[in-house]
Scaffold this motif. Structure first.
Motif, PDB file in Angstrom:
ATOM      1  N   SER A  50       0.832  -1.205   0.000  1.00  0.00           N
ATOM      2  CA  SER A  50       0.000   0.000   0.000  1.00  0.00           C
ATOM      3  C   SER A  50       0.867   1.256   0.000  1.00  0.00           C
ATOM      4  CB  SER A  50      -0.907  -0.005   1.232  1.00  0.00           C
ATOM      5  OG  SER A  50      -1.531   1.243   1.401  1.00  0.00           O
ATOM      6  N   THR A  51       0.344   2.322  -0.589  1.00  0.00           N
ATOM      7  CA  THR A  51       1.048   3.607  -0.560  1.00  0.00           C
ATOM      8  C   THR A  51       1.102   4.175   0.849  1.00  0.00           C
ATOM      9  OG1 THR A  51      -1.011   4.751  -1.119  1.00  0.00           O
ATOM     10  CG2 THR A  51       0.456   4.150  -2.941  1.00  0.00           C
ATOM     11  N   TYR A  52       0.279   3.637   1.752  1.00  0.00           N
ATOM     12  CA  TYR A  52       0.314   4.073   3.143  1.00  0.00           C
ATOM     13  C   TYR A  52       1.604   3.643   3.852  1.00  0.00           C
ATOM     14  CZ  TYR A  52      -4.636   5.319   2.877  1.00  0.00           C
ATOM     15  OH  TYR A  52      -5.839   5.904   2.540  1.00  0.00           O
ATOM     16  N   THR A  74       6.679   4.549  -4.394  1.00  0.00           N
ATOM     17  CA  THR A  74       7.606   5.681  -4.252  1.00  0.00           C
ATOM     18  C   THR A  74       7.607   6.205  -2.822  1.00  0.00           C
ATOM     19  OG1 THR A  74       5.862   7.221  -4.931  1.00  0.00           O
ATOM     20  CG2 THR A  74       7.299   6.344  -6.664  1.00  0.00           C
ATOM     21  N   GLU A  75       6.518   5.964  -2.094  1.00  0.00           N
ATOM     22  CA  GLU A  75       6.413   6.433  -0.705  1.00  0.00           C
ATOM     23  C   GLU A  75       7.436   5.778   0.205  1.00  0.00           C
ATOM     24  OE1 GLU A  75       2.676   7.338  -2.764  1.00  0.00           O
ATOM     25  OE2 GLU A  75       3.933   5.547  -2.615  1.00  0.00           O
ATOM     26  N   ILE A  76       8.122   4.771  -0.300  1.00  0.00           N
ATOM     27  CA  ILE A  76       9.131   4.112   0.514  1.00  0.00           C
ATOM     28  C   ILE A  76      10.246   5.087   0.896  1.00  0.00           C
ATOM     29  CG2 ILE A  76      10.764   3.252  -1.231  1.00  0.00           C
ATOM     30  CD1 ILE A  76      10.424   0.481   0.186  1.00  0.00           C
ATOM     31  N   GLU A  99      13.208   7.557  -5.255  1.00  0.00           N
ATOM     32  CA  GLU A  99      13.021   7.982  -3.862  1.00  0.00           C
ATOM     33  C   GLU A  99      13.766   7.093  -2.875  1.00  0.00           C
ATOM     34  OE1 GLU A  99       9.750   9.680  -6.288  1.00  0.00           O
ATOM     35  OE2 GLU A  99      10.677   7.680  -6.109  1.00  0.00           O
ATOM     36  N   ILE A 100      14.247   5.933  -3.324  1.00  0.00           N
ATOM     37  CA  ILE A 100      15.002   5.051  -2.444  1.00  0.00           C
ATOM     38  C   ILE A 100      16.220   5.767  -1.883  1.00  0.00           C
ATOM     39  CG2 ILE A 100      16.542   4.031  -4.186  1.00  0.00           C
ATOM     40  CD1 ILE A 100      14.735   1.996  -1.503  1.00  0.00           C
ATOM     41  N   GLY A 101      16.703   6.748  -2.626  1.00  0.00           N
ATOM     42  CA  GLY A 101      17.878   7.502  -2.184  1.00  0.00           C
ATOM     43  C   GLY A 101      17.650   8.318  -0.930  1.00  0.00           C
TER      44      GLY A 101
END
Length: 430
Positions: A50-52, A74-76, A99-101
């Motif tokens: 989930s994006t949550y 991407t929220e990770i 966004e992992i960066g």
């Protein structure tokens, strides 16, 4: 394992590794303020992330060996405390989000053996605390190795094997001073090996097999004093084996086979490698004898020099009762005569477990029962200047008679000219 709670009885961890879970990940799972989730090795567990997930307090996430699919959200990148993310052997797909960066505390990242594709994002280079990066077995992973990842100076293990990653190995790899494992095998990498590899003195294993790497073997690899395994087989290398390899005092495995243009003689300096267990140089253009210095390799278990131009008598070193190879179980050389063409063996080796010979169609190898020679002071003359315990051991040339014995029947024994006593030979000529 199981469900963990904090002091306020609020669920903060779910550890259900290998618990035979089935069905989909429930959305409510991502509304919990979890610090630790491990649902790995539940092969029938599927669903998507989930994006949550970005609103959680996760530090450790393990989704490996599951049926979970879909993109990596991407929220990770909002997980500012994340230390480990493992998704190997799953069905995650799409690209690694840039966004992992932002996960600056990440120490372990493993998305291997999944459906993740595309290039390695340069933003991975921002993960300066990363120690373990595994992007292997990604059939659609392509592009080149971004030089930015070599800013991750804490990296200890890098695996991008079995991908379509191409281009050269950047010289900036020399910045990874803590790297202990470098696996680049079965990829589309090309160009030459950078000499900067010799700066990585913490390396324990290097594997570049089945790539398009070419050129010569850098002598700087001899600086890798912690190296235990070196796999350079099936490459388009040329030149010689560097004598500096004699400085690899921790080495156990050296594979340099299926390198047709590797030439020169076996360096005598290799005799200093007392920890060597597995040495293979078959199908190369190496020539000359096996150096007598190799007698100082007491840990040796496998020694393969077949399908080369190496010549000489290996019996005094390997086959006599005085030999110093108690662990040796596999010994292969070009010690087979060709009965059809009369081609003589290049090597005498009565205790080899496999003997090969050149044929019209290439090479033919036969397994054989080792027959170590034993000198009992009763040598039998067998042809000119050649001796054996029994002339029946000596092959004959096609159409020949007993006077045309092949002189390689010398085995390990010879008559001492001064004393007339049959004793172990110490010469290494045919």
């Amino acid at each position: 394992g199981g469900i963990g709670c904090d002091t306020n009885q609020v669920v903060n961890s779910i550890i259900l590794y290998d618990n035979m879970l089935v069905g989909e990940l429930p959305d409510v799972l991502f509304q919990l303020q979890l610090h630790y989730i491990d649902v790995g090795s539940n092969f029938d567990l599927d669903g998507t992330l989930s994006t949550y997930i970005g609103q959680m307090e996760l530090t450790l996430m393990y989704f490996d060996e599951t049926g979970i699919y879909g993109p990596i959200p991407t929220e990770i990148g909002q997980l500012s405390k994340l230390e480990a993310l493992s998704m190997y052997d799953s069905y995650f797909e799409g690209t690694i989000p840039v966004e992992i960066g932002e996960c600056s505390t990440l120490v372990e990242l493993d998305v291997s053996y999944s459906n993740v594709e595309g290039p390695i994002p340069t933003e991975v280079g921002k993960l300066t605390n990363l120690r373990y990066l595994d992007l292997s077995l990604l059939g659609e992973m392509s592009g080149t190795i971004p030089t930015e990842i070599f800013a991750m100076t804490n990296l200890g293990e890098l695996d991008i094997s079995e991908t379509f990653i191409s281009g050269q190995i950047p010289s900036e790899i020399g910045n990874l001073s803590k790297l202990s494992l470098l696996l680049l095998l079965d990829s589309d990498l090309s160009g030459t090996m950078p000499t900067e590899l010799g700066q990585l003195i913490s390396l324990r294993e290097v594997d570049l097999e089945f790539t398009y790497v070419e050129g010569t073997i850098p002598s700087e690899l001899g600086n890798l004093i912690s190296l235990e395994s070196l796999y350079l087989q099936r490459l388009s290398l040329s030149g010689t084996i560097p004598s500096e390899f004699g400085n690899l005092y921790s080495i156990k495995t050296i594979h340099l086979y299926f390198i047709g243009d590797l030439t020169g003689t076996l360096p005598t300096e290799l005799g200093r490698l007392t920890t060597l267990v597995d040495f293979r140089v078959q199908r190369t253009s190496l020539f000359g004898p096996v150096p007598s210095e190799f007698v100082s390799m007491p840990q040796l278990e496998r020694f393969v020099i077949s399908r080369t131009a190496i010549t000489g008598n290996m019996d005094p070193m390997f086959c006599s009762e005085n030999s110093n190879f108690p662990e040796l179980s596999s010994l292969s050389s070009d010690c087979l005569a060709n009965a059809d063409t009369g081609v003589l063996p290049r090597i005498t080796c009565s205790c080899c477990t496999s003997c090969c010979t050149e044929t019209a169609d290439g090479y033919d190898c036969e397994e054989q029962e080792p027959q170590p020679a034993y000198c009992d002071n009763a040598c039998v003359a067998c042809g000119s200047n050649a001796y054996a315990l029994d002339c029946g051991q000596c092959p004959t040339l096609p159409g020949g008679d007993d006077t045309e014995r092949v002189q390689l029947c010398g085995r390990s024994c010879g008559v001492n000219e001064s004393s007339g006593v049959c004793e172990y030979r110490t010469d290494f000529d045919l």
